[in-house]
Write a protein that holds these residues in place. Structure first.
Motif, mmCIF file in Angstrom:
data_model
loop_
_atom_site.group_PDB
_atom_site.id
_atom_site.type_symbol
_atom_site.label_atom_id
_atom_site.label_comp_id
_atom_site.label_asym_id
_atom_site.label_seq_id
_atom_site.Cartn_x
_atom_site.Cartn_y
_atom_site.Cartn_z
ATOM 1 N N UNK A 148 -3.427 -7.534 -6.268
ATOM 2 C CA UNK A 148 -3.383 -7.788 -4.826
ATOM 3 C C UNK A 148 -2.985 -9.239 -4.523
ATOM 4 N N UNK A 149 -3.290 -10.171 -5.432
ATOM 5 C CA UNK A 149 -2.884 -11.554 -5.240
ATOM 6 C C UNK A 149 -1.425 -11.749 -5.637
ATOM 7 N N UNK A 150 -0.974 -11.013 -6.654
ATOM 8 C CA UNK A 150 0.408 -11.182 -7.107
ATOM 9 C C UNK A 150 1.416 -10.570 -6.147
ATOM 10 N N UNK A 151 0.989 -9.575 -5.382
ATOM 11 C CA UNK A 151 1.936 -8.972 -4.432
ATOM 12 C C UNK A 151 1.724 -9.489 -3.005
ATOM 13 N N UNK A 152 0.591 -10.118 -2.749
ATOM 14 C CA UNK A 152 0.278 -10.485 -1.374
ATOM 15 C C UNK A 152 0.184 -11.965 -1.084
ATOM 16 N N UNK A 153 0.378 -12.817 -2.122
ATOM 17 C CA UNK A 153 0.328 -14.263 -1.903
ATOM 18 C C UNK A 153 1.453 -14.924 -2.692
#
Length: 566
Positions: A369-374
């Motif tokens: 979720x951090x690699x695709x959203x930030x």
């Protein structure tokens, strides 16, 4: 010999304190027989040992023409082998490489050559419909009566040498083969002697930023700027000598010549160039044939590959990681790249040329979720903060403001533009990016748009990125760009240009209703247009200002656009 040790994010990078030439010597010693670069079309490859020797030979050629540390040398070409050779050769003897955009027309070329004060320029003959010799002669008519090394021009007082990388000879130019022959007149010891006098803090590269208004500015970068950026960018991807990076991004841009060539140099990975300029099919071919483990690109490049007619039958199992950067990365696209394309450890990078270029990057072991959203967290040795664009006060987590960065990658300055430099780098060394973003409580950042992209409709601030992210979730939408256009009543209205997926049909009413399900009414686009493509730079960056200009013309908003505001 340089001592090498295992690296983690808290230890000093082995390249810190070295020059590009020194790093090349060490990488060639460590991995002499590994592929250094592979050019797929036409095919050409070199090992690190061969590249090291070829670079020294090329540096001897530059010395033979009279180039010395501190001189400026421009390269005006697509992705060709000589570009890489000249990048490393100029660095080895302290000559400042000037990257020139291959899409420049004559007036733009003239400006760049004059402003950067180049003493020499190397160019290809043509690519597609661009004829480089003709444009050069148009920019500098005095070449008509010149001979190699003897140009006399009031407009270009420092320019003396033109080197042709391919094509038919021109009376004022030295062709590449002759340049390499001239190198034989200079001992290799002369290169080594000069290399020992260079410092890692010396300027080594001038890269022109592609601003939407005014003339481009030449960001001046040092050996240390770019080598540390390359080191940490590769570390974030877990790169090593076993990796092979597909590089469809242009060499003249930081993405190609820092995150690409120098990242490979520092980590011993192979650079794989699918074609002279981006081609989705050629990139897919390169990944398959060369078993690439990493892939670079801006979002539009990834979209083009995913939507390519041959994509479904491709064997991309070798892919593991890479970098998506250069413009805002849609969350839905990242999900497709990590899941469908198989690049499960794909990273997102954020920065700009003035930062050499990355300030933040996700890591391969970050939660999905951090690699695709930030856009990740700051690279080691970099700080980042969000400030109020008006007061310059630091904002708390979750608040939107201007993204600022400080650290080893911040440029030395814009070449011969002290006022422009002072406008973006403050007294405390913070680079003000002009991008809007916010910091999450976990220390990861999101980029939400450009300061000047923000739409103000009737006093409401609207950020195009939020609307674009919603539209990317629609199954019929391949790509979308949102801009503000003049409106007599509200000041600005929201316009969406939508590119539907192949074989899909969707209506304006459907998309309007889709947006209304999760966006406030004032954020839902008022104007819609369905398109096959967007205006882009050669790097694939979408030019929103051109979308706005076209829309003003097509919608008949010229009179409203001329209304002055406070």
């Amino acid at each position: 010999m340089i001592a090498i040790r295992n690296q983690d994010e808290t230890s000093k990078p082995w390249v810190d304190g070295l020059t590009i030439g020194q790093v090349l010597t060490e990488t060639a010693r460590r991995h002499p027989n590994h592929d250094a670069f592979v050019f797929c079309d036409p095919p050409h490859r070199m090992t690190w040992s061969e590249l090291d020797d070829a670079v020294t030979h090329c540096a001897r050629g530059l010395l033979a023409l009279g180039f010395r540390p501190g001189d400026h040398f421009g390269v005006w070409a697509t992705n060709v082998p000589q570009w890489v050779l000249l990048q490393f050769a100029t660095a080895r003897i302290g000559v400042v490489l000037v990257n020139i955009n291959p899409s420049y027309r004559a007036d733009e070329l003239k400006y760049a050559l004059q402003q950067s004060e180049v003493r020499g320029i190397a160019l290809i003959d043509h690519h597609k419909s661009t004829h480089f010799w003709e444009l050069l002669e148009k920019a500098c008519p005095d070449l008509a009566t010149a001979s190699p090394g003897a140009l006399e021009s009031a407009d270009f007082p420092k320019l003396k040498w033109v080197v042709g990388l391919r094509g038919d000879p021109h009376r004022y130019a030295m062709m590449w083969d002759d340049f390499l022959k001239r190198a034989e007149t200079v001992p290799a010891a002369n290169v080594a002697e000069i290399s020992e006098t260079l410092r890692c803090t010396d300027a080594i590269n001038i890269q022109y930023t592609s601003g939407t208004t005014g003339h481009p500015k030449g960001a001046t970068l040092s050996h240390r700027n770019v080598l540390l950026n390359a080191f940490y960018a590769g570390q974030s991807q877990r790169l090593g000598p076993q990796d092979r990076i597909a590089l469809p991004v242009p060499l003249y841009h930081c993405f190609g010549c820092v995150l690409g060539t120098l990242c490979c140099l520092v980590h011993g990975a192979a650079m794989v160039f699918p074609s002279e300029c981006f081609s989705a099919g050629a990139t897919l071919d390169a990944i398959e044939k060369e078993r690439c483990t990493a892939l670079y690109g801006v979002p539009t490049m990834f979209i083009a590959q995913l939507e390519h007619p041959s994509y479904a039958g491709r064997d991309l199992a070798s892919l593991r990681t890479g970098i998506m950067a250069g413009s805002p990365c849609p969350i839905e696209l990242m999900k497709r790249v990590t899941a469908d394309m198989g690049a499960s450890e794909m990273t997102i990078g954020y920065g700009q040329t003035e930062a050499s270029p990355l300030i933040t990057q996700t890591r391969t072991d970050d939660p999905i979720e951090l690699r695709v959203g930030t856009v990740g967290r700051p690279l080691p040795g970099f700080e980042a903060k969000i400030v109020d664009p008006i007061t310059n006060q630091k904002l708390e987590d979750g608040q939107q403001g201007e993204f600022c960065g400080r650290g080893h990658g911040v440029m030395l300055g814009y070449y011969n533009m002290p006022d422009k430099t002072a406008a973006v780098i403050d007294d405390e060394g913070w680079l003000h990016t002009g991008d809007l973003g916010m910091r999450q409580s976990n220390g990861y950042f999101r980029i939400t748009g450009r300061l000047h992209d923000m739409i103000i409709r009737g006093g409401e601030n609207i950020y195009p990125r939020e609307i674009e992210e919603r539209l990317y979730q629609h199954p019929a939408v391949e790509d979308v760009q949102v801009v503000g256009v003049p409106d007599r009543r509200f000041g600005e209205a929201v316009l969406a240009w939508v590119k539907p997926k192949a074989g899909c049909e969707v209506t304006e009413d459907e998309l309007r209703e889709f947006c209304s399900e999760s966006l406030a009414r004032y954020k839902v686009p008022y104007y819609w247009k369905f398109v096959d493509q967007f205006p882009t730079t050669v790097t694939g960056k979408i030019q929103k200002y051109k979308i706005r200009e076209t829309a003003i013309e097509e919608l008949g908003l010229q009179a409203i656009a001329k209304i002055e505001t406070a």
